[in-house]
Design a protein around this motif. Structure first.
Motif, mmCIF file in Angstrom:
data_model
loop_
_atom_site.group_PDB
_atom_site.id
_atom_site.type_symbol
_atom_site.label_atom_id
_atom_site.label_comp_id
_atom_site.label_asym_id
_atom_site.label_seq_id
_atom_site.Cartn_x
_atom_site.Cartn_y
_atom_site.Cartn_z
ATOM 1 N N UNK A 31 0.811 -1.249 -0.013
ATOM 2 C CA UNK A 31 -0.103 -0.107 -0.022
ATOM 3 C C UNK A 31 0.842 1.255 0.062
ATOM 4 N N UNK A 32 2.080 1.128 0.634
ATOM 5 C CA UNK A 32 2.891 2.444 0.869
ATOM 6 C C UNK A 32 3.671 2.496 -0.345
ATOM 7 N N UNK A 53 12.397 -0.302 -0.824
ATOM 8 C CA UNK A 53 13.237 1.078 -1.225
ATOM 9 C C UNK A 53 13.410 1.851 -0.067
ATOM 10 N N UNK A 54 14.582 2.131 0.128
ATOM 11 C CA UNK A 54 15.095 2.855 1.379
ATOM 12 C C UNK A 54 14.441 4.358 1.561
ATOM 13 N N UNK A 55 14.242 4.959 0.303
ATOM 14 C CA UNK A 55 13.672 6.144 0.155
ATOM 15 C C UNK A 55 12.693 6.324 -1.094
ATOM 16 N N UNK A 56 11.705 6.927 -1.117
ATOM 17 C CA UNK A 56 10.714 7.037 -2.064
ATOM 18 C C UNK A 56 9.766 5.956 -2.235
ATOM 19 N N UNK A 80 10.420 0.127 -12.139
ATOM 20 C CA UNK A 80 11.665 -0.414 -10.938
ATOM 21 C C UNK A 80 12.817 0.644 -10.921
ATOM 22 N N UNK A 81 13.233 1.335 -11.961
ATOM 23 C CA UNK A 81 14.096 2.418 -11.887
ATOM 24 C C UNK A 81 13.661 3.662 -11.390
ATOM 25 N N UNK A 82 12.519 3.847 -10.928
ATOM 26 C CA UNK A 82 11.972 5.106 -10.641
ATOM 27 C C UNK A 82 11.670 6.247 -11.505
ATOM 28 N N UNK A 83 11.278 5.645 -12.732
ATOM 29 C CA UNK A 83 11.145 6.724 -13.659
ATOM 30 C C UNK A 83 9.563 6.867 -13.937
#
Length: 102
Positions: A31-32, A53-56, A80-83
């Motif tokens: 959920x987060x 993920x540690x952040x984001x 997965x790469x945050x794009x």
């Protein structure tokens, strides 16, 4: 995110009406949106990949209210790469049509 192989296979077959042994990658996000699990059949057994993920947070590509959607391999890799998938611009490319030669 406590579910393992058997529970995730149950979700795939009972809720998604698909086979976990199809070779498709099934993506589960909490959920987060900080944890992701990938369930895939690799021909000789199931593999479960888990990333925190540690952040984001991961962007969920939602289309309507359905919890189950299909995305391409490229969309999964971008996610997965945050794009951000909302800001990706796809250019038109040639696609081979499957015509039979006579």
């Amino acid at each position: 995110m406590r579910k393992g192989f058997d529970s995730l296979c149950g979700i795939v077959s009972n809720q998604m009406q698909q086979s976990a042994l199809s070779g498709d990658v099934f993506v589960f996000i909490n959920r987060r949106r900080t944890h992701v699990k990938l369930l895939i059949w690799e021909g000789d057994g199931l593999a479960l990949y888990y990333k925190r993920l540690e952040k984001g947070a991961y962007e969920r590509p939602l289309q309507g209210e359905d919890c189950s959607i299909n995305i391409s391999v490229q969309q999964l890799m971008l996610m997965l790469h945050g794009i951000s998938l909302k800001q990706v611009k796809y250019h038109r490319r040639y696609q081979h049509s499957e015509r039979k030669c006579e």
